[in-house]
Design an enzyme around this catalytic site. Structure first.
Site, short mmCIF file in Angstrom:
data_model
loop_
_atom_site.label_atom_id
_atom_site.label_comp_id
_atom_site.label_asym_id
_atom_site.label_seq_id
_atom_site.Cartn_x
_atom_site.Cartn_y
_atom_site.Cartn_z
N TYR A 127 12.67 -9.14 -14.28
CA TYR A 127 11.38 -8.67 -13.76
C TYR A 127 10.24 -9.36 -14.51
O TYR A 127 9.27 -9.82 -13.91
CB TYR A 127 11.32 -7.15 -13.95
N LYS A 179 14.48 16.46 -14.10
CA LYS A 179 15.53 17.10 -14.91
C LYS A 179 15.05 18.44 -15.46
O LYS A 179 15.79 19.42 -15.48
CB LYS A 179 15.95 16.18 -16.06
N HIS A 212 0.82 -1.23 0.00
CA HIS A 212 0.00 0.00 0.00
C HIS A 212 0.84 1.27 0.00
O HIS A 212 0.33 2.36 -0.19
CB HIS A 212 -0.93 0.01 1.21
N LYS A 242 7.08 -11.75 -13.21
CA LYS A 242 5.68 -11.36 -13.42
C LYS A 242 4.93 -12.43 -14.22
O LYS A 242 3.74 -12.68 -13.98
CB LYS A 242 5.62 -9.99 -14.11
N TRP A 258 17.89 10.14 -21.83
CA TRP A 258 18.66 8.93 -22.13
C TRP A 258 18.24 8.36 -23.49
O TRP A 258 17.07 8.40 -23.85
CB TRP A 258 18.38 7.85 -21.07
N PRO A 314 -0.55 -3.80 -16.25
CA PRO A 314 -0.54 -2.38 -16.55
C PRO A 314 0.61 -1.95 -17.44
O PRO A 314 1.68 -2.56 -17.43
CB PRO A 314 -0.44 -1.70 -15.19
N THR A 315 0.39 -0.90 -18.20
CA THR A 315 1.42 -0.29 -19.00
C THR A 315 2.34 0.54 -18.09
O THR A 315 2.23 0.48 -16.87
CB THR A 315 0.77 0.59 -20.09
N HIS A 337 11.68 5.54 -13.32
CA HIS A 337 11.19 5.42 -14.68
C HIS A 337 11.34 6.77 -15.39
O HIS A 337 11.72 7.78 -14.78
CB HIS A 337 9.72 4.98 -14.67
N GLY A 367 0.95 -7.35 -12.98
CA GLY A 367 2.20 -7.59 -13.69
C GLY A 367 2.68 -6.32 -14.36
O GLY A 367 2.66 -5.25 -13.75
N SER A 368 3.09 -6.45 -15.61
CA SER A 368 3.67 -5.31 -16.32
C SER A 368 3.69 -5.60 -17.81
O SER A 368 3.75 -6.77 -18.22
CB SER A 368 5.10 -5.11 -15.82
N SER A 369 3.69 -4.55 -18.61
CA SER A 369 3.70 -4.75 -20.07
C SER A 369 5.02 -5.35 -20.55
O SER A 369 5.10 -5.81 -21.69
CB SER A 369 3.43 -3.44 -20.79
N CYS A 370 6.05 -5.40 -19.69
CA CYS A 370 7.32 -5.96 -20.14
C CYS A 370 7.31 -7.50 -20.17
O CYS A 370 8.29 -8.12 -20.55
CB CYS A 370 8.49 -5.46 -19.30
O1 GFB Z 1 10.71 4.26 -18.01
P1 GFB Z 1 11.94 3.49 -18.39
O2 GFB Z 1 13.06 3.53 -17.43
O3 GFB Z 1 11.55 1.99 -18.60
O4 GFB Z 1 12.50 4.04 -19.79
P2 GFB Z 1 11.16 0.97 -19.77
C1 GFB Z 1 11.65 4.26 -20.89
C2 GFB Z 1 12.45 4.88 -22.03
O5 GFB Z 1 12.78 6.25 -21.66
C3 GFB Z 1 13.78 4.20 -22.37
C4 GFB Z 1 14.14 6.49 -21.94
O6 GFB Z 1 13.94 4.19 -23.78
C5 GFB Z 1 14.81 5.13 -21.71
O7 GFB Z 1 16.08 5.07 -22.35
N1 GFB Z 1 14.62 7.58 -21.08
C6 GFB Z 1 15.00 8.82 -21.51
C7 GFB Z 1 14.80 7.54 -19.75
N2 GFB Z 1 15.45 9.54 -20.50
C8 GFB Z 1 15.34 8.78 -19.38
C9 GFB Z 1 15.67 9.01 -18.02
O8 GFB Z 1 16.18 10.06 -17.62
N3 GFB Z 1 15.41 8.00 -17.14
C10 GFB Z 1 14.84 6.81 -17.56
N4 GFB Z 1 14.59 5.87 -16.63
N5 GFB Z 1 14.56 6.56 -18.85
C11 GFB Z 1 10.84 -0.48 -17.68
C12 GFB Z 1 11.24 -1.87 -17.30
O9 GFB Z 1 11.20 -0.38 -18.99
O10 GFB Z 1 9.45 -0.24 -17.62
C13 GFB Z 1 10.47 -2.43 -16.17
O11 GFB Z 1 12.63 -1.90 -17.10
C14 GFB Z 1 9.00 -2.13 -16.24
O12 GFB Z 1 10.66 -3.79 -16.09
C15 GFB Z 1 8.75 -0.68 -16.53
O13 GFB Z 1 8.36 -2.93 -17.20
C16 GFB Z 1 7.28 -0.34 -16.68
O14 GFB Z 1 9.78 1.26 -20.29
O15 GFB Z 1 12.20 0.87 -20.83
#
Ligand code: GFB
Length: 326
Positions: free
Chosen positions: A149, A200, A24, A153, A215, A176-177, A192, A119-122
């Site tokens: 991960y 930033k 929670h 899931k 990134w 979920p997405t 994320h 779970g997760s969309s991954c």
């Molecule tokens: O949200 P994110 O970390 O997770 O990254 P995923 C999504 C996209 O955003 C990637 C880009 O292509 C990153 O390279 N990105 C750009 C950034 N700038 C940034 C930044 O400053 N920080 C981050 N974190 N990303 C995760 C999975 O995947 O999503 C988990 O690793 C899970 O398992 C989750 O499923 C919902 O969408 O790539």
């Protein structure tokens, strides 16, 4: 009456039930508590990590035997962004496997009436056909940055199906997405993309920087859903859905990471440029999920991405003093 309306009629009522939200304190868990408090005459049960570490089978069993929940939501998980998933594979696999196995098994042993696992969309193959239908599960290789991960899931989905098949348990799962909203993690190494970009952009605005960093290439596409919309969908599913197949929970729309970054910059009010850090991974090129199954069950999202980002930024500003991630 249409199929969708018929399908949306309640099969399980939460009214008057003892409902445990496992996890929670997390972003989805706290959204679920808010949603349940607002609209349901249910008794909400919560457990702290000290009260029941969900990775510990004995602690979970003991807590559930004592607390006797009738309905259980399982948003509890070790979660993180692309870099955290890639850096801590053992934690992401072990913690999430243990949480799923312990809670689902104890729910069966203690006679829980209904359980919803998240779970997760991954979980879907890296190159799944878009939009990704539920049937795409286990039809191809996973995205390597988050396969640990994803495997945990997928095991959770299979546990729900196995207990349904062997014991007739009414355990369902929802995928979920990418989620965002109040209570998100703003640590730049483990977060994320949305919280990272909000932070930033905010810091670039305050410091008068000429550009902020994103990134990867900015070309991957992602779908996003506000945590309050997600909680609303989960409560809906708990009441109207009973089946072995998992259900996607998304907004049905996606955009490129670069378009997302520009929208965040607009919401935050940062007028500088955008720089790409190509040393960081892109991850899955696209993961837009099909929303057909959820729509047919009578649910649609209510919060637009821009409004949701404004809400997330307000929470970021309001809680900055209290958070330890800056
Ligand atoms: O949200 P994110 O970390 O997770 O990254 P995923 C999504 C996209 O955003 C990637 C880009 O292509 C990153 O390279 N990105 C750009 C950034 N700038 C940034 C930044 O400053 N920080 C981050 N974190 N990303 C995760 C999975 O995947 O999503 C988990 O690793 C899970 O398992 C989750 O499923 C919902 O969408 O790539």
């Amino acid at each position: 009456m249409t199929e969708a309306r018929r399908a949306a009629e309640p099969v399980y009522s939460l009214a008057g039930k003892r409902v445990w939200v496992a996890g929670h304190r997390g972003m989805v868990g706290s959204a679920l508590v808010r949603r349940l408090q607002n609209e349901h005459p249910a008794e909400i049960l919560t457990a702290t990590r000290q009260g029941a570490d969900l990775r510990d089978p004995v602690a979970v069993r003991t807590w559930m035997s004592k607390s006797r929940p009738q309905a259980v939501f399982v948003p509890a998980a070790k979660v993180g962004g692309i870099l955290a998933n890639d850096t801590y594979p053992a934690d992401f696999l072990y913690d999430n496997l243990m949480i799923a196995a312990n809670v689902i098994h104890a729910a069966h042993e203690t006679g829980v009436e209904k359980l919803l696992f998240l779970g997760s969309s991954c979980i879907y193959p890296k190159f799944a056909e878009q939009p990704i239908r539920e049937e795409a599960l286990l039809t191809g290789s996973l995205e390597p940055t988050n396969e640990w991960y994803a495997i945990a899931k997928i095991a959770g989905i299979k546990l729900c199906q196995a207990y349904r098949r062997q014991h007739g348990a009414d355990f369902i799962s929802a995928m979920p997405t990418n989620l965002y909203g109040p209570g998100d993690n703003y640590d730049l190494q483990t977060s994320h993309v949305i919280p990272a970009l909000i932070r930033k952009a905010h810091e670039a605005k305050l410091s008068g920087a000429t550009a902020m960093e994103m990134w990867g290439t900015g070309t991957p596409r992602r779908e996003f859903l506000h945590a309050d919309d997600c909680a609303d969908a989960l409560v809906h599913l708990m009441q109207v859905y009973s089946g072995a197949e998992h259900v996607n929970v998304g907004s049905g729309e996606d955009l490129t990471i670069e378009a997302l970054a520009r929208l965040v910059m607009k919401v935050v009010g940062f007028k500088g440029g955008l720089e790409k850090d190509l040393s960081k991974p892109d991850g899955t090129p696209r993961k837009l999920m099909s929303a057909d199954r959820l729509r047919a069950l009578g649910w649609e999202p209510k919060i637009t991405l821009e409004d949701g980002l404004k809400d997330a930024y307000s929470w970021f500003l309001a809680t900055r003093e209290k958070r330890k991630d800056e």
